[in-house]
Motif scaffolding. Structure first.
Motif, PDB file in Angstrom:
ATOM      1  N   ILE A  98      49.569 -65.843 -37.042  1.00 51.34           N
ATOM      2  CA  ILE A  98      48.539 -64.814 -36.633  1.00 51.34           C
ATOM      3  C   ILE A  98      48.504 -63.769 -37.793  1.00 51.34           C
ATOM      4  CG2 ILE A  98      50.164 -63.864 -35.249  1.00 51.34           C
ATOM      5  CD1 ILE A  98      47.773 -62.940 -33.243  1.00 51.34           C
ATOM      6  N   PRO A  99      47.326 -63.529 -38.196  1.00 52.67           N
ATOM      7  CA  PRO A  99      47.416 -62.290 -39.228  1.00 52.67           C
ATOM      8  C   PRO A  99      47.710 -60.817 -38.436  1.00 52.67           C
ATOM      9  CG  PRO A  99      45.245 -63.571 -39.020  1.00 52.67           C
ATOM     10  CD  PRO A  99      46.132 -64.138 -38.030  1.00 52.67           C
ATOM     11  N   GLY A 100      48.274 -59.859 -39.452  1.00 53.65           N
ATOM     12  CA  GLY A 100      48.707 -58.680 -38.783  1.00 53.65           C
ATOM     13  C   GLY A 100      47.776 -57.892 -38.127  1.00 53.65           C
ATOM     14  N   ASP A 101      46.430 -58.157 -38.447  1.00 52.49           N
ATOM     15  CA  ASP A 101      45.439 -57.291 -38.127  1.00 52.49           C
ATOM     16  C   ASP A 101      44.826 -57.885 -36.816  1.00 52.49           C
ATOM     17  OD1 ASP A 101      44.128 -59.515 -39.107  1.00 52.49           O
ATOM     18  OD2 ASP A 101      42.599 -58.151 -40.244  1.00 52.49           O
ATOM     19  N   MET A 102      45.437 -58.608 -35.901  1.00 57.41           N
ATOM     20  CA  MET A 102      45.144 -58.981 -34.682  1.00 57.41           C
ATOM     21  C   MET A 102      45.467 -58.341 -33.526  1.00 57.41           C
ATOM     22  SD  MET A 102      43.495 -62.749 -35.549  1.00 57.41           S
ATOM     23  CE  MET A 102      42.623 -62.793 -33.915  1.00 57.41           C
ATOM     24  N   PRO A 103      45.548 -57.281 -33.147  1.00 57.99           N
ATOM     25  CA  PRO A 103      46.279 -56.505 -32.341  1.00 57.99           C
ATOM     26  C   PRO A 103      45.613 -56.551 -31.000  1.00 57.99           C
ATOM     27  CG  PRO A 103      44.843 -55.023 -33.124  1.00 57.99           C
ATOM     28  CD  PRO A 103      44.760 -56.158 -33.927  1.00 57.99           C
ATOM     29  N   PHE A 104      44.740 -57.593 -30.352  1.00 60.33           N
ATOM     30  CA  PHE A 104      43.847 -57.638 -29.289  1.00 60.33           C
ATOM     31  C   PHE A 104      44.434 -58.976 -28.395  1.00 60.33           C
ATOM     32  CE2 PHE A 104      40.972 -55.213 -31.855  1.00 60.33           C
ATOM     33  CZ  PHE A 104      40.994 -53.987 -31.551  1.00 60.33           C
ATOM     34  N   VAL A 105      45.186 -59.900 -29.076  1.00 55.19           N
ATOM     35  CA  VAL A 105      45.638 -60.894 -28.391  1.00 55.19           C
ATOM     36  C   VAL A 105      46.769 -60.588 -27.465  1.00 55.19           C
ATOM     37  CG1 VAL A 105      46.904 -63.211 -28.772  1.00 55.19           C
ATOM     38  CG2 VAL A 105      45.219 -62.338 -30.662  1.00 55.19           C
ATOM     39  N   ARG A 106      46.294 -61.306 -26.271  1.00 56.01           N
ATOM     40  CA  ARG A 106      47.150 -60.865 -25.084  1.00 56.01           C
ATOM     41  C   ARG A 106      48.544 -61.899 -25.231  1.00 56.01           C
ATOM     42  NH1 ARG A 106      42.398 -61.421 -21.274  1.00 56.01           N
ATOM     43  NH2 ARG A 106      43.437 -63.263 -20.736  1.00 56.01           N
ATOM     44  N   PRO A 107      49.654 -61.127 -24.708  1.00 55.33           N
ATOM     45  CA  PRO A 107      50.925 -61.882 -24.753  1.00 55.33           C
ATOM     46  C   PRO A 107      50.910 -63.088 -23.869  1.00 55.33           C
ATOM     47  CG  PRO A 107      51.357 -59.563 -24.218  1.00 55.33           C
ATOM     48  CD  PRO A 107      49.935 -59.688 -24.396  1.00 55.33           C
ATOM     49  N   GLU A 108      49.990 -63.346 -22.921  1.00 60.46           N
ATOM     50  CA  GLU A 108      50.015 -64.521 -22.016  1.00 60.46           C
ATOM     51  C   GLU A 108      49.327 -65.398 -22.684  1.00 60.46           C
ATOM     52  OE1 GLU A 108      48.128 -61.352 -20.803  1.00 60.46           O
ATOM     53  OE2 GLU A 108      49.815 -60.705 -20.462  1.00 60.46           O
ATOM     54  N   THR A 109      48.518 -65.184 -23.944  1.00 61.07           N
ATOM     55  CA  THR A 109      47.889 -66.212 -24.582  1.00 61.07           C
ATOM     56  C   THR A 109      48.995 -66.734 -25.526  1.00 61.07           C
ATOM     57  OG1 THR A 109      45.692 -65.316 -24.587  1.00 61.07           O
ATOM     58  CG2 THR A 109      45.941 -66.483 -26.206  1.00 61.07           C
ATOM     59  N   VAL A 110      49.651 -65.834 -26.124  1.00 58.65           N
ATOM     60  CA  VAL A 110      50.629 -66.196 -27.211  1.00 58.65           C
ATOM     61  C   VAL A 110      51.476 -67.369 -26.315  1.00 58.65           C
ATOM     62  CG1 VAL A 110      52.838 -65.592 -28.315  1.00 58.65           C
ATOM     63  CG2 VAL A 110      50.744 -64.218 -28.599  1.00 58.65           C
ATOM     64  N   ALA A 111      52.071 -66.951 -25.058  1.00 59.82           N
ATOM     65  CA  ALA A 111      52.800 -67.843 -24.295  1.00 59.82           C
ATOM     66  C   ALA A 111      51.990 -69.166 -23.971  1.00 59.82           C
ATOM     67  CB  ALA A 111      53.160 -67.065 -23.122  1.00 59.82           C
ATOM     68  N   ALA A 112      50.780 -69.272 -23.523  1.00 58.12           N
ATOM     69  CA  ALA A 112      50.103 -70.269 -23.337  1.00 58.12           C
ATOM     70  C   ALA A 112      49.995 -71.364 -24.632  1.00 58.12           C
ATOM     71  CB  ALA A 112      48.760 -70.065 -22.777  1.00 58.12           C
ATOM     72  N   VAL A 113      50.078 -70.795 -25.659  1.00 54.81           N
ATOM     73  CA  VAL A 113      49.654 -71.433 -27.059  1.00 54.81           C
ATOM     74  C   VAL A 113      50.980 -72.067 -27.264  1.00 54.81           C
ATOM     75  CG1 VAL A 113      49.199 -71.270 -29.560  1.00 54.81           C
ATOM     76  CG2 VAL A 113      47.610 -70.295 -27.794  1.00 54.81           C
TER      77      VAL A 113
END
Length: 181
Positions: A98-113
């Motif tokens: 994930i690029p460093g300039d993507m601050p809007f991704v939710r933690p739940e999405t990280v976990a789901a991926v």
């Protein structure tokens, strides 16, 4: 070793006007928000790939023991060279990019991926409203293909050459598409 994320952060931020990773949103740097999303989403180790003259002192989460920086000695070669630099020391399984300039991704999405990548044993790309975004996750078996791809490649090209299956994971998180540019 569990999930590890590679965060390319060696760009100059020219479209943004410079120093975008230390720009703030509600008192937090953009890079801090990206790192928090990953850590809160269950990533156990993060490798932030920076340029040689990076000025990231305001980024508080770089002091977290789970976060490591590594220098891309020639970031002019592009983002893929930063991904290869980080992957060279990553270990871990799966790897999320994930690029460093993507601050809007939710933690739940990280976990789901992460869960989908482990479950499906495939490259996982989140989508929002049919458009592909980040973080992208892949298993350890794909590391070699990415590391051995020409530096002039893109991550998409290197992953395609790996021969690994790819799935798209629809998510209800428009943050997977939003960088700060």
């Amino acid at each position: 070793m569990g999930p590890v994320a590679i965060v390319p952060a060696a760009g100059k931020g020219e479209r943004f006007g410079g120093d975008k990773l230390i720009a703030t949103i509600q008192g937090n740097t953009i890079l801090d928000l990206t790192l928090a999303s990953l850590l809160d989403g269950g990533v156990g180790r993060i490798i932030v790939v920076i340029e040689p003259a990076a000025h990231l002192a305001p980024v508080r989460r770089l002091a977290d023991e789970r976060v490591q920086t590594v220098v891309n000695e020639d970031p002019s070669r592009g983002m893929f060279s930063s991904i290869q630099t980080g992957l060279g020391i990553a270990g871990g399984d799966p790897v999320l990019i994930i690029p460093g300039d993507m601050p809007f991704v939710r933690p739940e999405t990280v976990a789901a991926v992460t869960r989908a990548c482990l479950r499906e044993r495939a490259i996982v790309v989140p989508t929002y409203d049919g458009t592909r975004g980040h973080p992208i996750a892949f298993r350890r078996e794909v590391h070699k293909a990415v590391l051995n791809a020409p530096v002039t490649s893109t991550l998409k090209e290197a992953l395609a050459l790996s021969g690994a299956a790819r799935i798209e994971l629809p998510v209800d998180d428009e943050g997977v598409l939003r960088d700060v540019d």
